[in-house]
Design a protein around this motif. Sequence first.
Motif, short mmCIF file in Angstrom:
data_model
loop_
_atom_site.label_atom_id
_atom_site.label_comp_id
_atom_site.label_asym_id
_atom_site.label_seq_id
_atom_site.Cartn_x
_atom_site.Cartn_y
_atom_site.Cartn_z
N ALA A 159 0.83 -1.21 0.00
CA ALA A 159 0.00 0.00 0.00
C ALA A 159 0.86 1.25 0.00
O ALA A 159 2.09 1.19 0.01
CB ALA A 159 -0.92 -0.03 1.24
N GLY A 160 0.18 2.40 0.01
CA GLY A 160 0.87 3.68 0.02
C GLY A 160 1.12 4.16 1.45
O GLY A 160 0.38 3.80 2.37
N SER A 161 2.15 4.98 1.60
CA SER A 161 2.42 5.59 2.91
C SER A 161 1.58 6.84 3.08
O SER A 161 1.49 7.68 2.18
CB SER A 161 3.91 5.95 2.99
N GLY A 208 -2.97 8.00 9.53
CA GLY A 208 -4.32 7.47 9.76
C GLY A 208 -4.79 6.46 8.74
O GLY A 208 -5.71 5.69 8.99
N ALA A 209 -4.17 6.48 7.56
CA ALA A 209 -4.58 5.58 6.47
C ALA A 209 -3.35 4.83 5.97
O ALA A 209 -2.28 4.87 6.57
CB ALA A 209 -5.23 6.39 5.34
N GLY A 210 -3.53 4.13 4.84
CA GLY A 210 -2.39 3.50 4.16
C GLY A 210 -1.60 2.54 5.05
O GLY A 210 -2.13 1.92 5.98
N GLY A 244 -3.65 -2.00 -0.78
CA GLY A 244 -4.37 -0.74 -0.64
C GLY A 244 -4.09 0.10 -1.86
O GLY A 244 -4.32 -0.34 -2.99
N MET A 245 -3.53 1.30 -1.66
CA MET A 245 -3.21 2.18 -2.80
C MET A 245 -2.13 1.53 -3.68
O MET A 245 -1.01 1.30 -3.22
CB MET A 245 -2.69 3.52 -2.25
N LEU A 246 -2.45 1.27 -4.94
CA LEU A 246 -1.49 0.65 -5.85
C LEU A 246 -1.06 1.61 -6.95
O LEU A 246 -0.09 1.37 -7.66
CB LEU A 246 -2.07 -0.64 -6.44
N ILE A 266 -9.89 6.84 -4.58
CA ILE A 266 -9.91 8.29 -4.34
C ILE A 266 -9.88 8.55 -2.84
O ILE A 266 -10.61 7.90 -2.08
CB ILE A 266 -11.19 8.92 -4.96
N ALA A 267 -9.01 9.47 -2.38
CA ALA A 267 -8.97 9.82 -0.95
C ALA A 267 -10.22 10.62 -0.60
O ALA A 267 -10.87 11.19 -1.48
CB ALA A 267 -7.71 10.61 -0.65
N LYS A 268 -10.55 10.70 0.69
CA LYS A 268 -11.77 11.40 1.11
C LYS A 268 -11.82 12.85 0.60
O LYS A 268 -12.86 13.35 0.26
CB LYS A 268 -11.94 11.35 2.63
N SER A 314 -6.73 11.63 -6.36
CA SER A 314 -6.72 10.32 -7.01
C SER A 314 -5.55 9.48 -6.49
O SER A 314 -4.41 9.91 -6.51
CB SER A 314 -6.60 10.50 -8.52
N LEU A 315 -5.86 8.27 -6.03
CA LEU A 315 -4.82 7.36 -5.53
C LEU A 315 -4.63 6.18 -6.49
O LEU A 315 -3.84 5.29 -6.24
CB LEU A 315 -5.20 6.87 -4.13
N LEU A 316 -5.39 6.18 -7.59
CA LEU A 316 -5.26 5.14 -8.62
C LEU A 316 -5.48 5.80 -9.97
O LEU A 316 -6.51 6.45 -10.19
CB LEU A 316 -6.33 4.05 -8.40
N HIS A 357 -10.83 9.46 8.57
CA HIS A 357 -9.70 9.25 7.67
C HIS A 357 -9.14 7.83 7.85
O HIS A 357 -8.80 7.43 8.97
CB HIS A 357 -8.62 10.29 7.97
N GLY A 358 -9.12 7.07 6.75
CA GLY A 358 -8.51 5.74 6.83
C GLY A 358 -9.44 4.62 7.29
O GLY A 358 -8.97 3.52 7.60
N THR A 359 -10.74 4.87 7.30
CA THR A 359 -11.67 3.81 7.75
C THR A 359 -11.57 2.56 6.88
O THR A 359 -11.58 1.44 7.40
CB THR A 359 -13.13 4.31 7.74
C1 LIG Z 1 -1.86 6.19 1.31
C2 LIG Z 1 -3.35 6.16 1.38
N1 LIG Z 1 -3.99 5.00 1.14
C3 LIG Z 1 -5.34 4.95 1.19
C4 LIG Z 1 -6.08 6.07 1.49
C5 LIG Z 1 -7.60 6.01 1.52
O1 LIG Z 1 -8.09 6.28 2.74
C6 LIG Z 1 -5.37 7.28 1.75
N2 LIG Z 1 -6.02 8.43 2.07
N3 LIG Z 1 -4.01 7.29 1.68
#
Ligand SMILES: Cc1ncc(CO)c(N)n1
Length: 273
Positions: A8-10, A15-17, A77-79, A106-108, A112-114, A206-208
């Motif tokens: 996933a992404g950092s 709170g997320a990723g 997660g985020m790819l 898409i983040a909240k 765009s995360l993809l 954030h990050g649910t």
């Molecule tokens: C790195 C990352 N992954 C996922 C999400 C979705 O919540 C975010 N905001 N950031």
Amino acid sequence: MNVTLTIAGSDSGGGAGIQADLKTFQELGTFGTSVITAITSQNTQGVHAVHAIPVQDVESQLKAVLDDFPIQAAKTGMLFSAAIITTVSRLMKAHNIPLVVDPVMIAKGGASLLQQEAITAMKTELLPLATVITPNIPEAEVLTGMTIVDDATMIAAGQALLTIGVKVAIIKGGHLAGSHTARDIIVSTDDIFIVETPFITTKDTHGTGCTFSAALTAELAKGTALREAVTIAKQFIQAAIQHPLHLGSGHGPTNHAAYHNFEKVQVTLYDDL
Ligand SMILES: Cc1ncc(CO)c(N)n1
Ligand SMILES: Nc1ncnc2c1ncn2[C@@H]1O[C@H](COP(=O)(O)OP(=O)(O)OP(=O)(O)O)[C@@H](O)[C@H]1O
């Protein structure tokens, strides 16, 4: 010790990723490993920059982890790009590891995360390897081309995802307009059931999605059966939303320690569908 993996992404905001995933893995008693696909400069106000990790570095991280650790369940997660999806799919295909795909798009805040052109690779290369997919309603609509407005259309979208090769589709209802409940529908070839909790009005969400799918991954790594694993993941995210930390001025993170620090959450199960 059960070993989990997140690809996933950092999220610099924690709170997320990757950060949400590792905290959740730890809280649920597993040893978390990670492959970072992108670095986001992010806080509770939004995503300020995205730096994709070169695909050869994603590959070498994943090889390093797969070569040495007995991974019992993994999640994505985020790819971000088609190239990253292709590489991750190729390496995961060679291993028989239960895989939870959270199709983050898409983040909240709307970032765009993809990449748009990565959606085909996700559908054709990654989803056939998925044990579980956990789309929210907008993501399920993009992946199926269907419009989702109620339980029946959530179930139909879940069934459409099964035809791509996914074993279990969990369509998360958190985004359904006007809903007073957080109602997620789980569709597999032999079972359909719903888990439901009261919808909490808060901006600290954030990050649910990351947290929920990481909790599910940790339970699958421990060998927990699907219904029980989904119920624990739902209790984990509900507790995390219900006991916010009030950090940052925007959409704050959830409280990853709440599952252990507060009383157990009630989850309603419907299975007479
Ligand atoms: C790195 C990352 N992954 C996922 C999400 C979705 O919540 C975010 N905001 N950031
Ligand atoms: N306000 C809320 N109150 C209670 N439960 C919620 C709330 N928002 C989301 N949930 C639940 O949290 C879990 C994650 O769902 P959600 O739809 O938020 O994921 P997501 O949109 O993928 O998240 P993210 O923005 O992190 O990608 C689901 O079980 C959903 O029902």
